[in-house]
Design an enzyme around this catalytic site. Sequence first.
Site, PDB file in Angstrom:
ATOM      1  N   ILE A 191       0.828  -1.205   0.000  1.00 56.53           N
ATOM      2  CA  ILE A 191       0.000   0.000   0.000  1.00 56.53           C
ATOM      3  C   ILE A 191       0.862   1.254   0.000  1.00 56.53           C
ATOM      4  O   ILE A 191       0.637   2.185  -0.774  1.00 56.53           O
ATOM      5  CB  ILE A 191      -0.969   0.001   1.194  1.00 56.53           C
ATOM      6  CG1 ILE A 191      -1.997  -1.129   1.050  1.00 56.53           C
ATOM      7  CG2 ILE A 191      -1.690   1.344   1.309  1.00 56.53           C
ATOM      8  CD1 ILE A 191      -2.925  -1.283   2.248  1.00 56.53           C
ATOM      9  N   ASP A 239      11.234   2.876   5.985  1.00 55.69           N
ATOM     10  CA  ASP A 239      10.717   1.515   6.039  1.00 55.69           C
ATOM     11  C   ASP A 239      11.821   0.628   6.610  1.00 55.69           C
ATOM     12  O   ASP A 239      12.990   0.814   6.278  1.00 55.69           O
ATOM     13  CB  ASP A 239      10.325   1.030   4.637  1.00 55.69           C
ATOM     14  CG  ASP A 239       9.384  -0.168   4.662  1.00 55.69           C
ATOM     15  OD1 ASP A 239       9.776  -1.219   5.203  1.00 55.69           O
ATOM     16  OD2 ASP A 239       8.265  -0.053   4.123  1.00 55.69           O
ATOM     17  N   THR A 283       8.711  -6.328   5.866  1.00 53.35           N
ATOM     18  CA  THR A 283       7.772  -6.918   4.908  1.00 53.35           C
ATOM     19  C   THR A 283       7.795  -6.175   3.574  1.00 53.35           C
ATOM     20  O   THR A 283       7.253  -6.675   2.588  1.00 53.35           O
ATOM     21  CB  THR A 283       6.326  -6.908   5.458  1.00 53.35           C
ATOM     22  OG1 THR A 283       5.944  -5.568   5.781  1.00 53.35           O
ATOM     23  CG2 THR A 283       6.214  -7.777   6.699  1.00 53.35           C
ATOM     24  N   ASP A 290      13.453   1.488  11.832  1.00 53.57           N
ATOM     25  CA  ASP A 290      12.255   1.124  12.573  1.00 53.57           C
ATOM     26  C   ASP A 290      11.521   2.402  12.955  1.00 53.57           C
ATOM     27  O   ASP A 290      12.153   3.379  13.382  1.00 53.57           O
ATOM     28  CB  ASP A 290      12.673   0.361  13.839  1.00 53.57           C
ATOM     29  CG  ASP A 290      11.506  -0.263  14.587  1.00 53.57           C
ATOM     30  OD1 ASP A 290      10.467   0.420  14.753  1.00 53.57           O
ATOM     31  OD2 ASP A 290      11.632  -1.409  15.031  1.00 53.57           O
ATOM     32  N   SER A 306      -8.108   1.029   9.811  1.00 54.98           N
ATOM     33  CA  SER A 306      -8.651  -0.215   9.280  1.00 54.98           C
ATOM     34  C   SER A 306     -10.114  -0.414   9.640  1.00 54.98           C
ATOM     35  O   SER A 306     -10.585   0.051  10.689  1.00 54.98           O
ATOM     36  CB  SER A 306      -7.842  -1.390   9.830  1.00 54.98           C
ATOM     37  OG  SER A 306      -8.452  -2.624   9.554  1.00 54.98           O
ATOM     38  N   TYR A 366      -4.956  -6.432  16.489  1.00 57.57           N
ATOM     39  CA  TYR A 366      -4.737  -5.551  15.336  1.00 57.57           C
ATOM     40  C   TYR A 366      -5.778  -4.441  15.297  1.00 57.57           C
ATOM     41  O   TYR A 366      -5.446  -3.246  15.199  1.00 57.57           O
ATOM     42  CB  TYR A 366      -4.774  -6.351  14.043  1.00 57.57           C
ATOM     43  CG  TYR A 366      -4.780  -5.480  12.807  1.00 57.57           C
ATOM     44  CD1 TYR A 366      -3.645  -4.753  12.448  1.00 57.57           C
ATOM     45  CD2 TYR A 366      -5.920  -5.356  12.014  1.00 57.57           C
ATOM     46  CE1 TYR A 366      -3.650  -3.932  11.327  1.00 57.57           C
ATOM     47  CE2 TYR A 366      -5.925  -4.551  10.892  1.00 57.57           C
ATOM     48  CZ  TYR A 366      -4.794  -3.840  10.556  1.00 57.57           C
ATOM     49  OH  TYR A 366      -4.809  -3.021   9.448  1.00 57.57           O
ATOM     50  N   LYS A 398      -5.201  -0.304  15.915  1.00 61.73           N
ATOM     51  CA  LYS A 398      -5.550   0.755  14.965  1.00 61.73           C
ATOM     52  C   LYS A 398      -6.464   1.792  15.608  1.00 61.73           C
ATOM     53  O   LYS A 398      -6.342   3.003  15.347  1.00 61.73           O
ATOM     54  CB  LYS A 398      -6.202   0.159  13.715  1.00 61.73           C
ATOM     55  CG  LYS A 398      -5.224  -0.553  12.799  1.00 61.73           C
ATOM     56  CD  LYS A 398      -4.173   0.416  12.272  1.00 61.73           C
ATOM     57  CE  LYS A 398      -3.236  -0.217  11.284  1.00 61.73           C
ATOM     58  NZ  LYS A 398      -2.229   0.736  10.773  1.00 61.73           N
ATOM     59  N   ASN A 430     -11.097  -3.977   2.223  1.00 62.00           N
ATOM     60  CA  ASN A 430     -10.270  -5.005   1.585  1.00 62.00           C
ATOM     61  C   ASN A 430      -9.555  -4.396   0.384  1.00 62.00           C
ATOM     62  O   ASN A 430     -10.181  -4.115  -0.638  1.00 62.00           O
ATOM     63  CB  ASN A 430     -11.140  -6.190   1.150  1.00 62.00           C
ATOM     64  CG  ASN A 430     -11.780  -6.890   2.334  1.00 62.00           C
ATOM     65  OD1 ASN A 430     -11.152  -7.688   3.012  1.00 62.00           O
ATOM     66  ND2 ASN A 430     -13.043  -6.557   2.605  1.00 62.00           N
ATOM     67  N   HIS A 478      -1.115 -13.436   3.677  1.00 62.19           N
ATOM     68  CA  HIS A 478      -2.399 -13.557   4.366  1.00 62.19           C
ATOM     69  C   HIS A 478      -3.572 -12.964   3.583  1.00 62.19           C
ATOM     70  O   HIS A 478      -4.725 -13.177   3.968  1.00 62.19           O
ATOM     71  CB  HIS A 478      -2.329 -12.875   5.735  1.00 62.19           C
ATOM     72  CG  HIS A 478      -1.241 -13.405   6.615  1.00 62.19           C
ATOM     73  ND1 HIS A 478      -1.326 -14.615   7.247  1.00 62.19           N
ATOM     74  CD2 HIS A 478      -0.030 -12.892   6.939  1.00 62.19           C
ATOM     75  CE1 HIS A 478      -0.216 -14.836   7.947  1.00 62.19           C
ATOM     76  NE2 HIS A 478       0.580 -13.796   7.778  1.00 62.19           N
ATOM     77  N   ILE A 516     -14.556 -21.610  -0.460  1.00 65.08           N
ATOM     78  CA  ILE A 516     -15.530 -20.626  -0.001  1.00 65.08           C
ATOM     79  C   ILE A 516     -16.123 -21.150   1.302  1.00 65.08           C
ATOM     80  O   ILE A 516     -16.537 -22.320   1.373  1.00 65.08           O
ATOM     81  CB  ILE A 516     -16.643 -20.416  -1.043  1.00 65.08           C
ATOM     82  CG1 ILE A 516     -16.095 -19.741  -2.297  1.00 65.08           C
ATOM     83  CG2 ILE A 516     -17.783 -19.595  -0.456  1.00 65.08           C
ATOM     84  CD1 ILE A 516     -17.108 -19.649  -3.432  1.00 65.08           C
TER      85      ILE A 516
END
Length: 321
Positions: free
Chosen positions: A12, A31, A35, A51, A117, A141, A145, A170, A185, A203
């Site tokens: 992102i 960064d 990841t 960091d 989020s 998580y 946020k 999403n 993930h 599904i």
Amino acid sequence: MTWLVTGGAGYIGAHVVRAFLAEGMDVAVVDDLSTGHRRFVPERVPFLEADVNDVEALAAFMAEQSVAGVVHVAGFKYAGVSVSEPLRTYRTNVAGTAAVLQAMEVAGVEAIVFSSSAAVYGTPDVDTVTEDTPTAPESPYGESKLIGEWLLADQGRARGIRHTSLRYFNVVGSGAPELPDTSPHNLFPLVFTALAEGRVPRINGDDYPTEDGTCVRDYVHVADLAAAHVTAARRLAAGRRLRPVYNLGSGTGTSVRKIVEAIVAQTGADVLPEVHPRRPGDPARIVADGSAAAADLGWAMRHSLAQMVSSAWAAHSAAPG
């Protein structure tokens, strides 16, 4: 005027960096590459590998680059994993956000756009969430946020910083073939990998009270999301008052079956998804009302489902092995 993007080497964040550059705005990146990927950051963009908890390094970099504002994207973004690794989640997302705000104070930076989020809502009891829907996070998580949003609000009251938080739903697709979603993930790369390995995508539940019986979720293209960050940054830089939070959602949503079938069709795989039992706690429908963001940030869904899938597949296919 330079904007600093934390986590700008991630999926992102890298799209946010490209969006700034496309608007002719100066940008810098910090960064830790835990990841993210160094190759995601254009060579001409000033880059600090650090960091976000390193206040001294962040403040020095902000001063060196004459940073006017921060887009804080860096974070530990895996809701499921956060349940088993809460301390890691809080260190990165809560302590890290506090450190970014502290570095801003040291460097005299007064504007921030925060990557929040939909996880702050938990499992809402409404089909369509607005910014006024009660928050009830169900994972470390989501909690982290929400605390991040509180930190911005508190620092706004205490020090007068200008801020807004953008709640993502999403995020899918790609704005450039060289910027794939590499998360282990997220739905799209998970399905792509399953198909590549000859496994059948699954599904969970097809007996929900929805059009095709499968859960409906809100999917947004990452390039549309990135553009909203730039608009928010421009508004804050101009001194415009923004809401403390905005939902970036479609207002309609797409069923899981349609998403999986679109991915299968795009890849050319000759398989049908397997239907498994419902997962406990999965609501039938979660969709966001994005009208506030549309009014204040020009938010719009500019990419269709087909474009989300095709762009994601193109980036996945072009990624180094």
